[in-house]
Design a protein around this motif. Structure first.
Motif, PDB file in Angstrom:
ATOM      1  N   GLU A  21       0.830  -1.201   0.000  1.00 34.37           N
ATOM      2  CA  GLU A  21       0.000   0.000   0.000  1.00 34.37           C
ATOM      3  C   GLU A  21       0.868   1.255   0.000  1.00 34.37           C
ATOM      4  O   GLU A  21       0.555   2.237  -0.665  1.00 34.37           O
ATOM      5  CB  GLU A  21      -0.917  -0.012   1.229  1.00 34.37           C
ATOM      6  CG  GLU A  21      -1.965   1.083   1.249  1.00 34.37           C
ATOM      7  CD  GLU A  21      -3.113   0.825   0.290  1.00 34.37           C
ATOM      8  OE1 GLU A  21      -3.817   1.800  -0.039  1.00 34.37           O
ATOM      9  OE2 GLU A  21      -3.295  -0.335  -0.124  1.00 34.37           O
ATOM     10  N   ARG A  22       1.967   1.219   0.731  1.00 34.88           N
ATOM     11  CA  ARG A  22       2.889   2.363   0.772  1.00 34.88           C
ATOM     12  C   ARG A  22       3.610   2.543  -0.550  1.00 34.88           C
ATOM     13  O   ARG A  22       3.860   3.674  -0.968  1.00 34.88           O
ATOM     14  CB  ARG A  22       3.902   2.184   1.902  1.00 34.88           C
ATOM     15  CG  ARG A  22       3.344   2.237   3.309  1.00 34.88           C
ATOM     16  CD  ARG A  22       4.430   2.337   4.353  1.00 34.88           C
ATOM     17  NE  ARG A  22       5.320   1.182   4.384  1.00 34.88           N
ATOM     18  CZ  ARG A  22       5.122   0.087   5.106  1.00 34.88           C
ATOM     19  NH1 ARG A  22       4.011  -0.011   5.858  1.00 34.88           N
ATOM     20  NH2 ARG A  22       5.991  -0.911   5.095  1.00 34.88           N
ATOM     21  N   LEU A  23       3.934   1.441  -1.213  1.00 35.58           N
ATOM     22  CA  LEU A  23       4.721   1.504  -2.443  1.00 35.58           C
ATOM     23  C   LEU A  23       3.866   1.795  -3.670  1.00 35.58           C
ATOM     24  O   LEU A  23       4.219   2.642  -4.499  1.00 35.58           O
ATOM     25  CB  LEU A  23       5.485   0.199  -2.633  1.00 35.58           C
ATOM     26  CG  LEU A  23       6.553  -0.114  -1.594  1.00 35.58           C
ATOM     27  CD1 LEU A  23       7.105  -1.520  -1.817  1.00 35.58           C
ATOM     28  CD2 LEU A  23       7.670   0.919  -1.644  1.00 35.58           C
ATOM     29  N   ASP A  24       2.767   1.043  -3.833  1.00 40.49           N
ATOM     30  CA  ASP A  24       1.929   1.194  -5.018  1.00 40.49           C
ATOM     31  C   ASP A  24       0.608   0.477  -4.808  1.00 40.49           C
ATOM     32  O   ASP A  24       0.510  -0.737  -4.990  1.00 40.49           O
ATOM     33  CB  ASP A  24       2.639   0.624  -6.245  1.00 40.49           C
ATOM     34  CG  ASP A  24       1.838   0.800  -7.531  1.00 40.49           C
ATOM     35  OD1 ASP A  24       0.785   1.446  -7.480  1.00 40.49           O
ATOM     36  OD2 ASP A  24       2.280   0.273  -8.568  1.00 40.49           O
ATOM     37  N   PRO A  25      -0.445   1.193  -4.452  1.00 40.23           N
ATOM     38  CA  PRO A  25      -1.745   0.561  -4.200  1.00 40.23           C
ATOM     39  C   PRO A  25      -2.557   0.273  -5.459  1.00 40.23           C
ATOM     40  O   PRO A  25      -3.695  -0.167  -5.369  1.00 40.23           O
ATOM     41  CB  PRO A  25      -2.456   1.599  -3.322  1.00 40.23           C
ATOM     42  CG  PRO A  25      -1.898   2.908  -3.785  1.00 40.23           C
ATOM     43  CD  PRO A  25      -0.453   2.634  -4.137  1.00 40.23           C
TER      44      PRO A  25
END
Length: 243
Positions: free
Chosen positions: A235-239
């Motif tokens: 979620e932090r990197l690419d949701p």
């Protein structure tokens, strides 16, 4: 689409994205699949052929039945992937998710005559819980399905000799964590072999490995806690996997 299928799609897409992040992908090849609940005859989600793992999203996964017919989705699938995944979904009611990889470490161990060795507590988790399937060429032949099923048996993982790794689980979380540590066990074996040579490796005795495997069974529920941590990271990197 009901909420259960939506969540399953998001979890499977997340597994693809995490696999890309971990370097498990083999360009367009190898597949992860998840059986749709309440579908009677097995119908499962699988990646459309032509996409890299980091392009897979919840919405572009396709639905295929056990006969190879595309139920929903506007893309084709890889026939070899269908053979392997449909075999497992047809045979194991508990195998809701199937993950197959061609990692360097996994393929290296798959080429070893003795297979996976008990070299570490991570390896010991898989003691007597991994099946072996002899290589028959690229899996285009649907008749191989019965032999894959027999090789897997009731195990949580399968080493496809001269090919790669496969894990199964009741959830995406289970199958992903099994593959994560199966691959880690293979990485340990590859590194140990490079350092000491396979003839000079210290192996955990079978009785002790059996005890350690039992210890891991008692904490199998923790896979879902780890899965939630993986999802927070993603979620932090690419949701966008949820799209």
């Amino acid at each position: 689409m009901d909420s259960q299928e939506k969540q399953l799609r998001q979890d499977l897409a997340a597994a693809y994205r995490l696999a890309a992040m971990l370097g498990w992908e083999d360009t367009l090849y190898t597949h992860f699949s998840a059986r749709l609940p309440g579908s009677g005859e097995p119908r499962f989600l699988i990646n459309p052929f032509g996409l890299m793992f980091d392009e897979v999203t919840a919405s572009n996964l396709i639905v295929v039945d056990a006969n190879g017919e595309i139920i929903s989705g506007d893309a084709k699938y890889n026939p070899a992937g269908f053979t392997i995944h449909s075999a497992v979904h047809m045979a194991r009611e508990d195998a809701h998710c199937v993950i197959h990889t061609h990692t360097l470490a996994g393929m290296a161990v798959a080429a070893c005559e003795k297979g996976l060795l008990n070299l570490n507590q991570i390896s010991a988790e898989f003691h007597n819980q991994v099946g072996y399937h002899d290589y028959e060429g690229v899996a285009f032949n649907l008749e191989e399905r019965s032999r894959i099923q027999a090789s897997l048996g009731n195990n949580m993982a399968l080493i496809l000799r001269n090919h790669g790794l496969l894990s199964v689980g009741e959830t995406v979380a289970d199958a992903f964590q099994v593959m994560f540590y199966l691959n880690k066990a293979c990485e340990i074996q590859l590194a140990a072999g490079q350092m000491a040579g396979l003839s000079d490796i210290h192996v955990i005795p079978a009785k002790l490995a059996d005890y350690v495997s039992g210890q891991f069974k008692k904490v199998a529920h923790e896979r879902h806690i780890v899965w939630q941590a993986w999802l927070r990271k993603l979620e932090r990197l690419d949701p966008s996997y949820k799209d």
